[in-house]
Scaffold this active site. Sequence first.
Site, short mmCIF file in Angstrom:
data_model
loop_
_atom_site.label_atom_id
_atom_site.label_comp_id
_atom_site.label_asym_id
_atom_site.label_seq_id
_atom_site.Cartn_x
_atom_site.Cartn_y
_atom_site.Cartn_z
N GLU A 89 0.83 -1.20 0.00
CA GLU A 89 0.00 0.00 0.00
C GLU A 89 0.86 1.26 0.00
O GLU A 89 1.90 1.32 0.64
CB GLU A 89 -0.92 0.03 1.23
CG GLU A 89 -1.87 -1.14 1.29
CD GLU A 89 -3.07 -0.88 2.19
OE1 GLU A 89 -3.31 0.29 2.56
OE2 GLU A 89 -3.76 -1.85 2.53
N CYS A 102 2.74 8.61 1.61
CA CYS A 102 3.09 7.67 2.68
C CYS A 102 3.50 6.36 2.01
O CYS A 102 2.69 5.72 1.34
CB CYS A 102 1.89 7.46 3.60
SG CYS A 102 2.20 6.30 4.96
N CYS A 109 4.64 -6.41 8.09
CA CYS A 109 5.51 -5.85 9.12
C CYS A 109 5.72 -6.89 10.22
O CYS A 109 4.76 -7.51 10.68
CB CYS A 109 4.88 -4.58 9.72
SG CYS A 109 5.94 -3.77 10.95
N CYS A 113 2.92 -4.52 16.43
CA CYS A 113 2.37 -3.57 17.38
C CYS A 113 0.87 -3.82 17.54
O CYS A 113 0.15 -3.99 16.56
CB CYS A 113 2.61 -2.14 16.90
SG CYS A 113 4.37 -1.71 16.77
N GLU A 157 8.71 -1.78 8.94
CA GLU A 157 9.65 -1.07 9.81
C GLU A 157 10.86 -0.68 8.96
O GLU A 157 11.68 -1.54 8.60
CB GLU A 157 10.05 -1.98 10.98
CG GLU A 157 11.29 -1.54 11.75
CD GLU A 157 11.28 -0.09 12.22
OE1 GLU A 157 12.17 0.68 11.80
OE2 GLU A 157 10.36 0.26 12.97
N SER A 186 10.16 6.86 9.70
CA SER A 186 9.58 6.52 11.00
C SER A 186 10.05 5.15 11.45
O SER A 186 10.13 4.21 10.64
CB SER A 186 8.05 6.56 10.91
OG SER A 186 7.47 6.20 12.15
N SER A 209 8.69 6.22 16.97
CA SER A 209 7.37 5.87 17.51
C SER A 209 7.51 5.35 18.94
O SER A 209 7.88 4.20 19.15
CB SER A 209 6.70 4.83 16.62
OG SER A 209 6.48 5.33 15.33
N LEU A 210 7.21 6.21 19.91
CA LEU A 210 7.27 5.81 21.31
C LEU A 210 5.98 5.12 21.76
O LEU A 210 5.97 4.00 22.22
CB LEU A 210 7.53 7.02 22.20
CG LEU A 210 8.92 7.65 22.12
CD1 LEU A 210 9.01 8.85 23.05
CD2 LEU A 210 9.99 6.63 22.50
N HIS A 211 4.87 5.85 21.68
CA HIS A 211 3.52 5.35 21.98
C HIS A 211 3.32 4.96 23.44
O HIS A 211 2.24 4.49 23.80
CB HIS A 211 3.14 4.18 21.08
CG HIS A 211 3.29 4.47 19.62
ND1 HIS A 211 2.96 5.70 19.08
CD2 HIS A 211 3.76 3.70 18.59
CE1 HIS A 211 3.19 5.66 17.76
NE2 HIS A 211 3.69 4.50 17.46
N CYS A 328 -3.05 6.44 9.54
CA CYS A 328 -1.95 5.86 10.30
C CYS A 328 -2.44 4.65 11.10
O CYS A 328 -3.40 4.74 11.86
CB CYS A 328 -1.37 6.92 11.23
SG CYS A 328 0.05 6.37 12.17
#
Length: 338
Positions: A89, A102, A109, A113, A157, A186, A209-211, A328
């Site tokens: 995509e 994007c 991936c 997550c 990633e 990212s 990316s902490l999140h 996202c």
Amino acid sequence: MKPLLGQSLEELTDWVKGQGQPAYRGKQLHQWIYERYARNLTEITVFSKAWRAEVAEVAVGRSQLHFRSVAPDGTIKYLLRLTDGSIIEAVGIPTVKRLTVCVSSQVGCPMACDFCATGKGGFLRNLETHEIVDQVLTVQEDFGQRVSNIVFMGMGEPLLNAPNVVKAVRSLNQDIGIGQRSITVSTVGIPGQIRRLGDEKLQITLAVSLHASNQQLRETLIPSAQKYPLKTLIDECYDYVHVTGRRISFEYILLAGLNDLPHHAGELAEMVGGFQSHVNLIPYNPISEVDYQRPSDHQIQDFVDELKKRNVAVSVRYSRGLEKDAACGQLRAQKLAD
């Protein structure tokens, strides 16, 4: 031989000379690939018919459009079929002054997550350099305008495919003319890779990316975090800023009642303070596999206010393309072959 897309003017010139053609054919080939979107060499009418016939089987490296969907806000999601049948995509995000793409860096991936649809579909392989560059050309050709910004925030990633991502960044910069400072890569953080990326001395924006504001919570949301303590990750980020002089953007998806409380904001501020950084808050975009909730506007503003009180630079990114699963965290592999 490898596909021509993703190769520089110098590399293309060397190739045409190796085919017994004059050097100026390299510039023509470069223009037809990057500016006129040639998908095979038989289209390049400035070449003789005889030579076109000789090199007809040489791969340019373009994908095939599998599916295209347009959201009410003008965002367009593209499903692109690669030569091995894999589908990835890419998303075109237009505004009045910009066209952002994007892009994906992997098929699927491996990071898994918990809040992200892409990781739910598993991982197949890394994308090659030409398969990354192709996504940008596809969007640029379809919109009929130059791409101004690129974010490596699609499937995958990027730092698990760092060699091809770095090559793609250089090609997007040198061959298509997109400034490195308009490119964002990212990552959730791969041990040692942020330092290695810093050694490339690129002028891109690094988005980490902490999140989560503490190690325990981060391990719940991002399984790979068990192998990469937050302190070590932040230390690498500090080194990256020191080496490159570039500010880091810390991405933080807000999940209602889970990581959006005032004490989370305090922990986050303490973690990212002390060096050149910016926090980008992303209200959660729903997916069907999990029941996380998006915070209310009031909760989001409270979190912003808490960070600002602690002198943290912060902004909120409201994702585009939500209605077409193009926002996202919503890109997913299992839908691609439908």
